[in-house]
Design a protein around this motif. Structure first.
Motif, short mmCIF file in Angstrom:
data_model
loop_
_atom_site.label_atom_id
_atom_site.label_comp_id
_atom_site.label_asym_id
_atom_site.label_seq_id
_atom_site.Cartn_x
_atom_site.Cartn_y
_atom_site.Cartn_z
N LYS A 138 0.58 -1.14 0.00
CA LYS A 138 -0.05 0.02 0.01
C LYS A 138 0.99 1.25 0.12
N ILE A 139 2.00 1.26 0.72
CA ILE A 139 2.66 2.42 0.79
C ILE A 139 3.51 2.62 -0.43
N HIS A 140 3.90 1.70 -1.24
CA HIS A 140 4.43 1.90 -2.60
C HIS A 140 3.23 2.39 -3.63
N ALA A 141 2.07 1.68 -3.49
CA ALA A 141 0.85 2.07 -4.24
C ALA A 141 0.73 3.45 -4.17
N SER A 142 0.60 4.11 -2.91
CA SER A 142 0.47 5.36 -2.69
C SER A 142 1.49 6.37 -3.35
#
Length: 456
Positions: A138-142
Protein backbone atom coordinates in the motif's frame (compact mmCIF):
# COMPACT_ATOMS: atom_id res chain seq x y z
CA UNK A 1 26.47 21.94 14.13
CA UNK A 2 26.88 20.38 10.67
CA UNK A 3 25.29 17.12 9.55
CA UNK A 4 26.92 14.63 7.19
CA UNK A 5 24.69 11.82 5.97
CA UNK A 6 25.27 9.42 3.06
CA UNK A 7 22.02 8.16 1.53
CA UNK A 8 22.02 4.98 -0.51
CA UNK A 9 25.67 4.09 0.18
CA UNK A 10 26.74 0.69 1.47
CA UNK A 11 28.41 0.62 4.87
CA UNK A 12 31.19 -1.54 3.44
CA UNK A 13 32.34 1.28 1.12
CA UNK A 14 35.42 3.09 2.51
CA UNK A 15 34.86 6.59 3.85
CA UNK A 16 37.14 8.07 1.21
CA UNK A 17 34.71 6.79 -1.48
CA UNK A 18 31.54 8.11 0.19
CA UNK A 19 30.45 11.60 -0.78
CA UNK A 20 29.45 12.97 2.65
CA UNK A 21 31.96 10.95 4.65
CA UNK A 22 34.78 12.20 2.42
CA UNK A 23 33.58 15.79 3.03
CA UNK A 24 33.64 15.12 6.78
CA UNK A 25 37.24 13.88 6.63
CA UNK A 26 38.26 16.90 4.54
CA UNK A 27 36.56 19.29 6.96
CA UNK A 28 38.18 17.60 9.97
CA UNK A 29 41.62 18.08 8.43
CA UNK A 30 41.02 21.84 8.19
CA UNK A 31 42.36 23.70 11.28
CA UNK A 32 39.48 26.20 10.93
CA UNK A 33 36.82 23.53 10.83
CA UNK A 34 34.57 25.05 13.51
CA UNK A 35 33.81 21.80 15.39
CA UNK A 36 35.71 19.65 17.88
CA UNK A 37 33.70 16.40 18.00
CA UNK A 38 31.75 14.05 15.74
CA UNK A 39 28.69 12.26 17.11
CA UNK A 40 27.83 9.00 15.31
CA UNK A 41 24.07 8.46 15.48
CA UNK A 42 23.96 4.85 14.26
CA UNK A 43 27.11 2.77 14.28
CA UNK A 44 25.80 0.09 11.84
CA UNK A 45 25.22 2.68 9.13
CA UNK A 46 28.55 4.43 9.65
CA UNK A 47 31.04 1.57 9.97
CA UNK A 48 31.51 -2.06 8.95
CA UNK A 49 34.02 -4.59 10.29
CA UNK A 50 37.16 -2.77 11.46
CA UNK A 51 36.55 0.60 9.77
CA UNK A 52 35.80 2.34 13.08
CA UNK A 53 39.29 1.86 14.53
CA UNK A 54 41.08 3.43 11.56
CA UNK A 55 38.60 6.29 11.07
CA UNK A 56 38.49 7.21 14.76
CA UNK A 57 42.30 7.15 14.91
CA UNK A 58 42.43 9.45 11.87
CA UNK A 59 39.95 11.92 13.38
CA UNK A 60 41.78 11.88 16.71
CA UNK A 61 44.99 12.79 14.85
CA UNK A 62 43.17 15.88 13.58
CA UNK A 63 42.18 16.75 17.12
CA UNK A 64 38.52 15.68 16.68
CA UNK A 65 36.78 13.42 19.18
CA UNK A 66 34.25 10.74 18.20
CA UNK A 67 31.20 10.20 20.40
CA UNK A 68 29.08 7.04 20.38
CA UNK A 69 25.71 6.52 22.10
CA UNK A 70 26.82 3.00 23.04
CA UNK A 71 29.68 4.45 25.11
CA UNK A 72 27.68 7.47 26.35
CA UNK A 73 30.48 9.80 25.41
CA UNK A 74 33.78 10.11 23.59
CA UNK A 75 35.71 7.08 22.35
CA UNK A 76 39.14 6.55 23.88
CA UNK A 77 41.20 4.08 21.85
CA UNK A 78 43.61 3.77 24.74
CA UNK A 79 40.90 2.05 26.78
CA UNK A 80 40.69 -1.73 26.14
CA UNK A 81 36.95 -1.70 26.92
CA UNK A 82 36.31 0.89 24.22
CA UNK A 83 38.26 -1.07 21.61
CA UNK A 84 36.37 -4.22 22.57
CA UNK A 85 33.04 -2.42 22.13
CA UNK A 86 34.12 -1.16 18.70
CA UNK A 87 35.07 -4.68 17.59
CA UNK A 88 31.76 -6.05 18.86
CA UNK A 89 29.78 -3.34 17.05
CA UNK A 90 31.74 -4.01 13.85
CA UNK A 91 30.86 -7.71 13.93
CA UNK A 92 27.25 -6.82 14.70
CA UNK A 93 27.18 -4.57 11.64
CA UNK A 94 28.37 -7.45 9.44
CA UNK A 95 25.79 -9.73 11.04
CA UNK A 96 23.07 -7.22 10.22
CA UNK A 97 24.14 -7.23 6.57
CA UNK A 98 23.88 -11.02 6.41
CA UNK A 99 20.49 -10.99 8.14
CA UNK A 100 19.10 -8.39 5.74
CA UNK A 101 20.46 -10.32 2.79
CA UNK A 102 18.86 -13.54 3.99
CA UNK A 103 15.49 -11.91 4.70
CA UNK A 104 15.46 -10.16 1.32
CA UNK A 105 16.36 -13.24 -0.72
CA UNK A 106 13.90 -15.41 1.22
CA UNK A 107 11.09 -12.90 0.61
CA UNK A 108 11.91 -12.62 -3.10
CA UNK A 109 12.00 -16.40 -3.48
CA UNK A 110 8.58 -16.70 -1.81
CA UNK A 111 7.11 -13.98 -4.05
CA UNK A 112 8.25 -15.83 -7.17
CA UNK A 113 7.41 -19.36 -6.02
CA UNK A 114 4.01 -18.68 -4.47
CA UNK A 115 2.79 -15.49 -6.17
CA UNK A 116 4.59 -15.65 -9.52
CA UNK A 117 5.75 -12.06 -9.15
CA UNK A 118 7.98 -10.45 -11.76
CA UNK A 119 10.89 -9.05 -9.74
CA UNK A 120 12.27 -6.79 -12.43
CA UNK A 121 14.92 -7.08 -15.08
CA UNK A 122 14.56 -6.94 -18.82
CA UNK A 123 11.95 -9.22 -20.37
CA UNK A 124 13.15 -12.24 -22.36
CA UNK A 125 13.24 -11.97 -26.13
CA UNK A 126 9.68 -12.63 -27.29
CA UNK A 127 8.01 -10.94 -24.32
CA UNK A 128 7.26 -7.41 -23.21
CA UNK A 129 6.32 -5.87 -19.87
CA UNK A 130 2.69 -4.76 -19.44
CA UNK A 131 0.84 -3.16 -16.55
CA UNK A 132 -0.56 -5.57 -13.93
CA UNK A 133 -2.35 -3.17 -11.57
CA UNK A 134 -1.28 -1.27 -8.46
CA UNK A 135 1.65 -2.38 -6.34
CA UNK A 136 0.63 -4.92 -3.65
CA UNK A 137 2.36 -2.83 -0.99
CA UNK A 138 0.00 0.00 0.00
CA UNK A 139 2.84 2.41 0.71
CA UNK A 140 4.42 1.79 -2.69
CA UNK A 141 0.99 2.00 -4.32
CA UNK A 142 0.45 5.42 -2.73
CA UNK A 143 3.69 6.53 -4.38
CA UNK A 144 2.25 5.57 -7.76
CA UNK A 145 4.21 2.37 -8.30
CA UNK A 146 2.62 -0.35 -10.43
CA UNK A 147 3.09 -4.06 -10.87
CA UNK A 148 4.25 -5.50 -14.20
CA UNK A 149 3.93 -8.88 -15.83
CA UNK A 150 5.16 -10.55 -19.01
CA UNK A 151 3.07 -10.68 -22.15
CA UNK A 152 3.88 -11.78 -25.69
CA UNK A 153 5.59 -9.32 -28.00
CA UNK A 154 3.84 -9.62 -31.38
CA UNK A 155 7.02 -8.57 -33.24
CA UNK A 156 9.50 -11.08 -31.79
CA UNK A 157 7.33 -13.98 -30.63
CA UNK A 158 7.25 -15.61 -34.13
CA UNK A 159 11.07 -15.76 -34.13
CA UNK A 160 11.18 -17.49 -30.73
CA UNK A 161 8.66 -20.11 -31.82
CA UNK A 162 10.62 -20.62 -35.05
CA UNK A 163 13.86 -21.15 -33.08
CA UNK A 164 12.28 -23.85 -30.92
CA UNK A 165 10.61 -25.55 -33.89
CA UNK A 166 13.86 -25.75 -35.85
CA UNK A 167 15.69 -27.04 -32.81
CA UNK A 168 13.13 -29.80 -32.41
CA UNK A 169 13.65 -30.60 -36.09
CA UNK A 170 17.31 -31.29 -35.34
CA UNK A 171 18.90 -28.00 -36.42
CA UNK A 172 22.13 -26.96 -34.73
CA UNK A 173 22.42 -23.66 -32.90
CA UNK A 174 24.91 -22.50 -35.52
CA UNK A 175 22.48 -23.21 -38.36
CA UNK A 176 19.68 -21.38 -36.54
CA UNK A 177 21.86 -18.33 -35.85
CA UNK A 178 23.21 -18.27 -39.40
CA UNK A 179 19.70 -18.47 -40.90
CA UNK A 180 18.46 -15.65 -38.65
CA UNK A 181 21.38 -13.46 -39.76
CA UNK A 182 20.74 -14.29 -43.41
CA UNK A 183 17.08 -13.38 -43.01
CA UNK A 184 18.17 -10.15 -41.27
CA UNK A 185 16.06 -10.84 -38.20
CA UNK A 186 16.94 -8.28 -35.48
CA UNK A 187 18.83 -9.91 -32.64
CA UNK A 188 17.85 -9.18 -29.00
CA UNK A 189 20.57 -6.54 -28.78
CA UNK A 190 19.54 -4.85 -32.03
CA UNK A 191 15.80 -5.02 -31.31
CA UNK A 192 16.06 -3.51 -27.82
CA UNK A 193 18.42 -0.69 -28.73
CA UNK A 194 17.45 1.43 -25.71
CA UNK A 195 18.86 -1.20 -23.33
CA UNK A 196 21.86 -2.02 -25.54
CA UNK A 197 23.35 1.28 -26.73
CA UNK A 198 26.87 -0.21 -26.44
CA UNK A 199 26.17 -2.94 -29.02
CA UNK A 200 26.55 -1.26 -32.36
CA UNK A 201 26.58 -4.33 -34.62
CA UNK A 202 24.53 -6.80 -32.59
CA UNK A 203 23.95 -10.03 -34.55
CA UNK A 204 22.77 -13.51 -33.72
CA UNK A 205 25.43 -15.73 -32.19
CA UNK A 206 25.53 -19.32 -31.01
CA UNK A 207 25.40 -18.19 -27.39
CA UNK A 208 22.34 -16.01 -28.00
CA UNK A 209 20.39 -18.89 -29.54
CA UNK A 210 21.56 -21.31 -26.85
CA UNK A 211 20.42 -18.90 -24.11
CA UNK A 212 16.92 -18.71 -25.60
CA UNK A 213 16.67 -22.50 -25.94
CA UNK A 214 17.74 -22.96 -22.28
CA UNK A 215 15.45 -20.30 -20.76
CA UNK A 216 12.56 -22.02 -18.88
CA UNK A 217 10.55 -18.78 -18.76
CA UNK A 218 9.27 -19.59 -22.23
CA UNK A 219 7.15 -22.34 -20.64
CA UNK A 220 5.01 -19.67 -18.94
CA UNK A 221 6.55 -19.92 -15.48
CA UNK A 222 8.45 -17.23 -13.65
CA UNK A 223 12.07 -18.12 -12.85
CA UNK A 224 14.34 -16.23 -10.46
CA UNK A 225 17.93 -16.56 -9.21
CA UNK A 226 19.30 -17.95 -12.45
CA UNK A 227 22.25 -15.57 -11.99
CA UNK A 228 23.81 -13.61 -9.18
CA UNK A 229 26.46 -10.93 -8.85
CA UNK A 230 29.77 -12.19 -7.52
CA UNK A 231 31.90 -9.33 -6.16
CA UNK A 232 34.90 -11.68 -5.79
CA UNK A 233 35.79 -10.40 -2.34
CA UNK A 234 39.05 -11.68 -0.89
CA UNK A 235 37.59 -10.89 2.55
CA UNK A 236 33.89 -11.90 2.55
CA UNK A 237 31.69 -8.87 3.13
CA UNK A 238 34.50 -6.36 2.54
CA UNK A 239 33.92 -4.55 -0.76
CA UNK A 240 37.36 -2.98 -0.53
CA UNK A 241 38.88 -6.38 -1.34
CA UNK A 242 36.61 -6.86 -4.37
CA UNK A 243 38.16 -7.64 -7.75
CA UNK A 244 35.12 -6.30 -9.57
CA UNK A 245 31.59 -7.66 -9.93
CA UNK A 246 30.76 -10.33 -12.49
CA UNK A 247 27.53 -12.11 -13.30
CA UNK A 248 27.68 -15.81 -12.44
CA UNK A 249 25.22 -18.57 -13.33
CA UNK A 250 23.65 -20.31 -10.35
CA UNK A 251 23.24 -24.07 -10.14
CA UNK A 252 19.93 -25.28 -11.50
CA UNK A 253 19.03 -26.65 -8.07
CA UNK A 254 19.09 -23.05 -6.76
CA UNK A 255 16.66 -21.67 -9.35
CA UNK A 256 13.31 -20.53 -7.98
CA UNK A 257 10.40 -21.49 -10.28
CA UNK A 258 6.79 -20.41 -9.82
CA UNK A 259 4.27 -23.15 -9.12
CA UNK A 260 1.70 -21.84 -11.60
CA UNK A 261 1.99 -20.31 -15.05
CA UNK A 262 2.16 -16.53 -14.77
CA UNK A 263 2.37 -15.46 -18.43
CA UNK A 264 1.53 -16.95 -21.84
CA UNK A 265 3.71 -19.93 -22.72
CA UNK A 266 5.52 -20.01 -26.06
CA UNK A 267 6.41 -23.71 -25.83
CA UNK A 268 5.01 -26.67 -23.92
CA UNK A 269 6.87 -28.38 -21.10
CA UNK A 270 7.32 -31.53 -23.18
CA UNK A 271 8.83 -29.68 -26.15
CA UNK A 272 11.08 -27.61 -23.88
CA UNK A 273 12.49 -30.74 -22.24
CA UNK A 274 12.96 -32.32 -25.67
CA UNK A 275 14.94 -29.27 -26.77
CA UNK A 276 17.20 -29.64 -23.72
CA UNK A 277 17.89 -33.27 -24.62
CA UNK A 278 19.00 -32.19 -28.09
CA UNK A 279 21.58 -29.87 -26.58
CA UNK A 280 23.28 -32.77 -24.81
CA UNK A 281 26.76 -33.68 -26.10
CA UNK A 282 26.55 -36.76 -28.28
CA UNK A 283 29.01 -39.58 -27.70
CA UNK A 284 30.87 -40.97 -30.73
CA UNK A 285 29.53 -44.24 -32.10
CA UNK A 286 32.68 -46.11 -31.11
CA UNK A 287 32.43 -44.65 -27.54
CA UNK A 288 36.09 -43.70 -27.68
CA UNK A 289 37.58 -40.34 -26.78
CA UNK A 290 38.98 -38.48 -29.76
CA UNK A 291 42.58 -37.34 -29.33
CA UNK A 292 44.49 -34.76 -31.34
CA UNK A 293 48.25 -35.06 -30.97
CA UNK A 294 49.19 -31.72 -32.58
CA UNK A 295 46.78 -29.44 -30.74
CA UNK A 296 48.42 -26.06 -30.06
CA UNK A 297 51.38 -26.79 -32.34
CA UNK A 298 49.88 -25.67 -35.67
CA UNK A 299 49.82 -21.99 -36.70
CA UNK A 300 47.88 -20.56 -39.61
CA UNK A 301 50.25 -18.95 -42.10
CA UNK A 302 47.69 -16.30 -43.07
CA UNK A 303 46.14 -14.97 -39.87
CA UNK A 304 48.46 -16.30 -37.18
CA UNK A 305 45.73 -18.15 -35.30
CA UNK A 306 46.14 -21.66 -34.00
CA UNK A 307 44.46 -24.35 -36.03
CA UNK A 308 41.43 -25.82 -34.30
CA UNK A 309 40.90 -29.54 -33.94
CA UNK A 310 38.27 -31.00 -36.25
CA UNK A 311 37.02 -34.58 -36.59
CA UNK A 312 36.14 -35.74 -40.09
CA UNK A 313 36.20 -39.54 -39.69
CA UNK A 314 39.80 -39.03 -38.54
CA UNK A 315 41.79 -36.33 -36.69
CA UNK A 316 42.18 -33.11 -38.65
CA UNK A 317 42.93 -29.42 -38.07
CA UNK A 318 41.53 -26.29 -39.66
CA UNK A 319 41.60 -22.49 -39.39
CA UNK A 320 38.58 -20.46 -40.39
CA UNK A 321 40.36 -17.10 -39.92
CA UNK A 322 38.04 -15.93 -37.17
CA UNK A 323 34.88 -16.83 -39.06
CA UNK A 324 32.10 -18.37 -36.99
CA UNK A 325 29.47 -20.73 -38.27
CA UNK A 326 26.73 -18.32 -37.13
CA UNK A 327 27.63 -15.83 -39.87
CA UNK A 328 27.54 -16.35 -43.65
CA UNK A 329 30.89 -16.46 -45.43
CA UNK A 330 31.74 -13.21 -47.19
CA UNK A 331 32.31 -13.29 -50.91
CA UNK A 332 35.96 -13.39 -51.92
CA UNK A 333 37.12 -14.62 -48.52
CA UNK A 334 40.11 -17.02 -48.60
CA UNK A 335 39.38 -20.69 -48.17
CA UNK A 336 39.93 -22.27 -44.81
CA UNK A 337 43.23 -23.96 -44.05
CA UNK A 338 42.60 -27.68 -43.60
CA UNK A 339 45.04 -30.49 -42.90
CA UNK A 340 44.35 -34.03 -41.77
CA UNK A 341 46.71 -35.30 -39.10
CA UNK A 342 47.78 -38.30 -41.14
CA UNK A 343 48.54 -36.31 -44.28
CA UNK A 344 50.34 -33.61 -42.32
CA UNK A 345 52.63 -36.16 -40.65
CA UNK A 346 53.35 -38.02 -43.88
CA UNK A 347 54.14 -34.81 -45.77
CA UNK A 348 56.59 -33.58 -43.14
CA UNK A 349 58.23 -36.98 -42.72
CA UNK A 350 58.81 -37.28 -46.47
CA UNK A 351 60.38 -33.81 -46.70
CA UNK A 352 62.67 -33.82 -43.64
CA UNK A 353 65.34 -36.39 -42.93
CA UNK A 354 65.39 -35.70 -39.17
CA UNK A 355 61.77 -36.86 -38.95
CA UNK A 356 62.24 -40.15 -40.79
CA UNK A 357 62.58 -42.19 -37.59
CA UNK A 358 59.31 -40.92 -36.09
CA UNK A 359 56.47 -43.43 -36.01
CA UNK A 360 53.31 -41.33 -35.68
CA UNK A 361 51.93 -37.87 -34.90
CA UNK A 362 52.51 -38.36 -31.18
CA UNK A 363 56.24 -38.69 -31.80
CA UNK A 364 56.10 -35.58 -33.99
CA UNK A 365 54.38 -33.62 -31.22
CA UNK A 366 57.01 -34.72 -28.69
CA UNK A 367 59.77 -33.67 -31.08
CA UNK A 368 58.25 -30.22 -31.60
CA UNK A 369 57.72 -29.63 -27.88
CA UNK A 370 61.26 -30.73 -27.01
CA UNK A 371 62.79 -28.23 -29.48
CA UNK A 372 60.15 -25.51 -28.86
CA UNK A 373 58.93 -25.56 -32.47
CA UNK A 374 55.60 -25.08 -34.23
CA UNK A 375 54.30 -25.88 -37.70
CA UNK A 376 53.07 -22.99 -39.85
CA UNK A 377 50.37 -24.20 -42.23
CA UNK A 378 49.04 -22.47 -45.31
CA UNK A 379 49.39 -21.93 -49.06
CA UNK A 380 49.64 -25.68 -49.57
CA UNK A 381 52.88 -25.94 -47.63
CA UNK A 382 54.20 -26.66 -44.15
CA UNK A 383 57.01 -24.75 -42.46
CA UNK A 384 58.61 -25.65 -39.11
CA UNK A 385 59.63 -22.54 -37.17
CA UNK A 386 60.51 -21.61 -33.57
CA UNK A 387 57.51 -21.05 -31.34
CA UNK A 388 58.74 -17.57 -30.34
CA UNK A 389 59.95 -15.07 -32.91
CA UNK A 390 61.27 -11.77 -31.62
CA UNK A 391 59.84 -8.66 -33.31
CA UNK A 392 61.87 -7.73 -36.36
CA UNK A 393 63.72 -11.05 -36.46
CA UNK A 394 63.36 -13.98 -38.78
CA UNK A 395 63.33 -17.58 -37.55
CA UNK A 396 66.83 -18.80 -36.74
CA UNK A 397 66.05 -22.45 -37.45
CA UNK A 398 66.45 -23.46 -41.05
CA UNK A 399 62.82 -23.98 -42.01
CA UNK A 400 62.33 -26.74 -44.52
CA UNK A 401 59.24 -26.43 -46.66
CA UNK A 402 57.16 -29.48 -47.41
CA UNK A 403 55.01 -28.76 -50.41
CA UNK A 404 51.81 -30.64 -51.02
CA UNK A 405 51.98 -33.35 -53.67
CA UNK A 406 50.80 -32.31 -57.10
CA UNK A 407 48.13 -35.02 -57.26
CA UNK A 408 46.58 -33.93 -53.92
CA UNK A 409 43.03 -32.54 -54.37
CA UNK A 410 42.38 -28.88 -53.54
CA UNK A 411 40.19 -29.79 -50.57
CA UNK A 412 43.12 -31.50 -48.89
CA UNK A 413 44.44 -28.18 -47.56
CA UNK A 414 43.55 -24.54 -47.73
CA UNK A 415 44.59 -22.78 -50.94
CA UNK A 416 45.11 -19.29 -49.55
CA UNK A 417 45.04 -16.66 -52.26
CA UNK A 418 46.62 -13.97 -50.06
CA UNK A 419 50.29 -13.89 -49.02
CA UNK A 420 51.28 -13.83 -45.39
CA UNK A 421 50.92 -10.17 -44.30
CA UNK A 422 54.21 -8.87 -42.89
CA UNK A 423 54.02 -8.42 -39.15
CA UNK A 424 50.48 -9.83 -39.00
CA UNK A 425 51.49 -13.18 -37.59
CA UNK A 426 51.49 -13.47 -33.84
CA UNK A 427 54.93 -13.17 -32.29
CA UNK A 428 54.34 -15.49 -29.33
CA UNK A 429 53.47 -18.93 -30.73
CA UNK A 430 54.56 -21.09 -27.84
CA UNK A 431 52.07 -23.86 -27.01
CA UNK A 432 49.75 -22.73 -24.26
CA UNK A 433 50.54 -25.68 -21.98
CA UNK A 434 54.07 -24.40 -21.47
CA UNK A 435 52.65 -21.25 -19.85
CA UNK A 436 50.32 -23.15 -17.54
CA UNK A 437 52.30 -22.22 -14.41
CA UNK A 438 52.45 -18.54 -15.34
CA UNK A 439 48.76 -18.45 -16.20
CA UNK A 440 47.87 -20.11 -12.89
CA UNK A 441 49.98 -17.57 -10.95
CA UNK A 442 48.30 -14.66 -12.74
CA UNK A 443 44.88 -16.17 -12.08
CA UNK A 444 45.67 -16.51 -8.37
CA UNK A 445 46.76 -12.87 -8.24
CA UNK A 446 43.53 -11.71 -9.86
CA UNK A 447 41.33 -14.09 -7.88
CA UNK A 448 42.62 -14.54 -4.31
CA UNK A 449 39.48 -16.42 -3.29
CA UNK A 450 40.35 -19.23 -5.77
CA UNK A 451 36.75 -19.09 -6.98
CA UNK A 452 36.15 -20.37 -10.50
CA UNK A 453 34.00 -17.62 -11.98
CA UNK A 454 31.66 -18.57 -14.79
CA UNK A 455 31.04 -15.44 -16.76
CA UNK A 456 27.80 -14.81 -18.50
Amino acid sequence: MVEYFDAGTSRSVPWSQRAEAAKLLAAAADPDRGFDAVVVGEFERAFAAGQALSIIAQLNAYGVQVWLPELRGAVDLAEPEHRAVLLMLGHQSEREVLRNRFRTTAAMAAQVREQGRNLGGRPPYGYQLVDAGPHPNKIHASWGRRRHRLDVDPVTVPHVKWIFSKRLDGWSTAAIARTLNERRVPSPGAYDRARNPHRQDAVWTLRTVAAILANPRYTGRQVWNRQFTDHREAVPGDRRSSLGPVRVWSDRAEWVVSQERTHPALISDEDFMAAQEITAIAMPDDERNRSYALTGLLICGLCGRRLASHWNRKPAYRCRHGHTTAHPVAEGAPKWVYWTQERLFQTLQAARLDLAELHDANDLAAHLKADDLVIVCGLGELVIEPSVVEPGEEPTVEAEVAEAPADEPESGCGQLSLPIPPGFRRQDRRPRLRNAVVIKQRWKARNPTRHHVKRE
